[in-house]
Motif scaffolding. Structure first.
Motif, mmCIF file in Angstrom:
data_model
loop_
_atom_site.group_PDB
_atom_site.id
_atom_site.type_symbol
_atom_site.label_atom_id
_atom_site.label_comp_id
_atom_site.label_asym_id
_atom_site.label_seq_id
_atom_site.Cartn_x
_atom_site.Cartn_y
_atom_site.Cartn_z
ATOM 1 N N UNK A 193 0.812 -1.210 0.000
ATOM 2 C CA UNK A 193 0.000 0.000 0.000
ATOM 3 C C UNK A 193 0.849 1.266 0.000
ATOM 4 N N UNK A 194 2.160 1.123 0.248
ATOM 5 C CA UNK A 194 3.063 2.270 0.206
ATOM 6 C C UNK A 194 3.852 2.342 -1.091
ATOM 7 N N UNK A 195 3.670 1.371 -1.972
ATOM 8 C CA UNK A 195 4.415 1.340 -3.240
ATOM 9 C C UNK A 195 3.472 1.364 -4.444
ATOM 10 N N UNK A 196 2.368 2.062 -4.325
ATOM 11 C CA UNK A 196 1.389 2.073 -5.420
ATOM 12 C C UNK A 196 1.889 2.847 -6.630
ATOM 13 N N UNK A 197 3.051 3.501 -6.529
ATOM 14 C CA UNK A 197 3.610 4.199 -7.681
ATOM 15 C C UNK A 197 4.299 3.238 -8.637
ATOM 16 N N UNK A 198 4.593 2.024 -8.199
ATOM 17 C CA UNK A 198 5.264 1.048 -9.051
ATOM 18 C C UNK A 198 4.292 0.491 -10.082
ATOM 19 N N UNK A 199 4.855 0.054 -11.224
ATOM 20 C CA UNK A 199 4.029 -0.492 -12.308
ATOM 21 C C UNK A 199 4.651 -1.798 -12.807
ATOM 22 N N UNK A 200 3.791 -2.637 -13.363
ATOM 23 C CA UNK A 200 4.259 -3.919 -13.879
ATOM 24 C C UNK A 200 4.831 -3.727 -15.275
ATOM 25 N N UNK A 201 5.781 -4.571 -15.705
ATOM 26 C CA UNK A 201 6.345 -4.436 -17.057
ATOM 27 C C UNK A 201 5.331 -4.841 -18.116
ATOM 28 N N UNK A 209 -1.348 -10.918 -23.086
ATOM 29 C CA UNK A 209 -0.562 -10.657 -21.883
ATOM 30 C C UNK A 209 -0.196 -9.176 -21.801
ATOM 31 N N UNK A 210 0.119 -8.564 -22.946
ATOM 32 C CA UNK A 210 0.408 -7.129 -22.944
ATOM 33 C C UNK A 210 -0.825 -6.335 -22.515
ATOM 34 N N UNK A 211 -2.003 -6.750 -23.002
ATOM 35 C CA UNK A 211 -3.226 -6.059 -22.581
ATOM 36 C C UNK A 211 -3.499 -6.276 -21.100
ATOM 37 N N UNK A 212 -3.184 -7.496 -20.600
ATOM 38 C CA UNK A 212 -3.333 -7.747 -19.163
ATOM 39 C C UNK A 212 -2.432 -6.825 -18.356
ATOM 40 N N UNK A 213 -1.178 -6.665 -18.786
ATOM 41 C CA UNK A 213 -0.264 -5.779 -18.066
ATOM 42 C C UNK A 213 -0.747 -4.329 -18.110
ATOM 43 N N UNK A 214 -1.237 -3.898 -19.284
ATOM 44 C CA UNK A 214 -1.748 -2.525 -19.383
ATOM 45 C C UNK A 214 -2.949 -2.329 -18.465
ATOM 46 N N UNK A 215 -3.838 -3.325 -18.422
ATOM 47 C CA UNK A 215 -4.996 -3.229 -17.535
ATOM 48 C C UNK A 215 -4.572 -3.211 -16.075
ATOM 49 N N UNK A 216 -3.565 -4.021 -15.736
ATOM 50 C CA UNK A 216 -3.054 -4.029 -14.366
ATOM 51 C C UNK A 216 -2.483 -2.667 -14.000
ATOM 52 N N UNK A 217 -1.740 -2.050 -14.913
ATOM 53 C CA UNK A 217 -1.191 -0.722 -14.637
ATOM 54 C C UNK A 217 -2.289 0.321 -14.499
ATOM 55 N N UNK A 218 -3.339 0.195 -15.322
ATOM 56 C CA UNK A 218 -4.458 1.130 -15.189
ATOM 57 C C UNK A 218 -5.140 0.964 -13.828
ATOM 58 N N UNK A 219 -5.249 -0.285 -13.373
ATOM 59 C CA UNK A 219 -5.827 -0.531 -12.044
ATOM 60 C C UNK A 219 -4.957 0.068 -10.953
#
Length: 445
Positions: A193-201, A209-219
């Motif tokens: 909860x303190x590292x919400x600035x990080x994003x998945x590759x 899988x690329x769309x999954x990662x983009x959706x995860x980053x949007x979340x």
């Protein structure tokens, strides 16, 4: 089992089944083809000898021929009339005595020649002047057996190797395909909860899988925004609560220290005002919490026209009179209490800054007349275009509204917009020739 293991096992099982069926089909077709060729050669020899028997031109010893390993001619009494050299002097190879002309095909596992290979025997029965004569022509299936054995051995070696290759390739390809998923999982596992600035590759494959990662980053973007908003809200709420609590405590301490009873009413009155402000602020915070929790909106139909008319009628004692022009019969789905609060908050805001006039209108708009439009316009100082979105932020006061004498904690418009959005609508600050103009749009039931 992992996805990689299941994919490998599934692919190997499918390929194994396909190879097994293909191997059986190949062996069957090969054996049938070789058997047919041997059978055709033997039948041709048997027919030729049968014609000689019908013409009475049989020799005492039949010469060796191509396509038949042995030949034997037997009459209807089982007497051998003639035979090929390798069967000379031997009795009839079959005890069966045909009763009518015809051709019979059979395979014998034990050859009269002592060979270990199967023999395909063609039995042709013909009618001659001396009676029925049966010609036996046999050909060895050694070529067919050898071909079957060779093919079976090749398949026994090749099929496992092919299965192993398929399994290894599937394991490798699946591993490469799932490698980005593992990277995403590992990164998400490290995010707290303190590292919400990080994003998945995000892989450069432009696939699922690329769309999954983009959706995860949007979340994660939404979670970070929500966390920032929540922390800011807590900080603002703490600041807003601290001031009236401090004033209230000071007033109570002064009242406790003052011995003059004539000053008590004034001190108690001030304490009551701060208590009322605290109570209103707590009610606003509770309502915001209920809205943020996405509490479901009732789906019952209500008369928005009557609701707005009643809200306006309750403001007759206000500082600035409110004029209303309301279209009749407009119905929406939602909570009457929350929609009343939306209208009340807009009227409260207009009352703080209006000089002489507040205008409320309710119409139906849209291509299919499916949108109810509520407008609240005042003749106050208005809102600069750059601040028309900022006024809807929680605990926001513009420069002209910073004085606490105007009342409010900067939550009224934020609550009104959240209530409109919760009912599937919008609330915006729009252009006006003079003063401020707030427009709420709600879907018609």
């Amino acid at each position: 089992m992992t996805v990689r293991s299941r994919a490998t096992l599934g692919a190997s099982a499918v390929v194994a089944l396909a190879l097994a069926l293909a191997s059986l089909a190949l062996l069957g077709l090969l054996d049938a083809n070789l058997l047919h060729n041997a059978e055709s050669d033997a039948q041709a020899q048997a027919d030729a000898v049968a014609q000689l028997a019908e013409q009475g031109h049989l020799d005492r010893l039949l010469p060796p021929t191509h396509g038949a390993d042995f030949l034997q001619v037997v009459d209807e009494h089982g007497q051998v009339l003639t035979a090929s050299q390798n069967l000379a002097g031997r009795p009839a190879i079959s005890n069966h005595r045909p009763t009518s002309p015809g051709t019979v095909f059979s395979t014998w596992n034990i050859s009269p020649l002592g060979s270990d290979h199967r023999q395909r025997v063609v039995q042709v029965t013909s009618a001659t002047p001396q009676g029925l004569v049966t010609v036996y022509a046999g050909t060895s299936l050694r070529d067919a057996d050898a071909a079957d054995d060779t093919t079976a051995a090749a398949l026994a070696v090749g099929v496992p190797l092919l299965l192993l290759t398929v399994g290894l390739v599937t394991w490798w390809v699946t591993g490469r395909a799932l490698r980005p998923v593992e990277a995403i999982r590992a990164e998400v596992a490290e995010i707290s909860d303190r590292d919400l600035h990080r994003r998945v590759p995000v892989p450069q494959t432009h696939d699922e899988i690329a769309r999954l990662a983009a959706t995860m980053n949007a979340t994660l973007d939404r979670l970070e925004s929500s966390g920032i908003r929540q922390r800011q809200f807590i900080a603002d709420a703490s600041h807003e609560l601290r001031s009236p609590i401090t004033v209230l405590r000071t007033q109570l301490e002064v009242a406790l220290a003052v011995r003059d009873r004539e000053l008590w009413p004034e001190l108690i009155s001030g304490a009551l005002e701060d208590t009322a402000r605290l109570q209103q602020l707590a009610a606003d915070l509770l309502l915001l919490a209920r809205i943020d929790a996405s509490e479901p909106v009732p789906d019952g139909r209500l008369d928005l026209t009557a609701l707005v008319r009643k809200a306006v009628a309750s403001r007759r004692g206000d500082r600035v009179p409110v004029r209303a022009e309301l279209a009749s019969g407009i119905e929406v789905a939602g909570s009457g209490l929350w929609l009343t609060r939306l209208v009340t908050n807009l009227l409260d805001n207009a009352q703080r800054f209006a000089h002489e006039r507040i205008q409320v209108s309710l119409t139906v708009d849209g291509p299919d007349r499916r949108t109810a439009v509520l407008e609240v316009v005042d003749d106050g100082p208005g809102i600069p275009a750059a601040d028309r979105e900022r006024v809807f932020e929680r605990f926001t006061r513009l420069d002209d509204a910073r004085s606490r004498d105007h009342g409010g904690a900067g939550l009224g418009l934020a609550i009104a917009r959240d209530l409109a959005a919760h009912h599937g609508g919008t609330l915006t600050a729009e252009d006006s020739p003079r003063g401020a103009r707030f427009v709420a749009r709600l879907p018609v039931a």
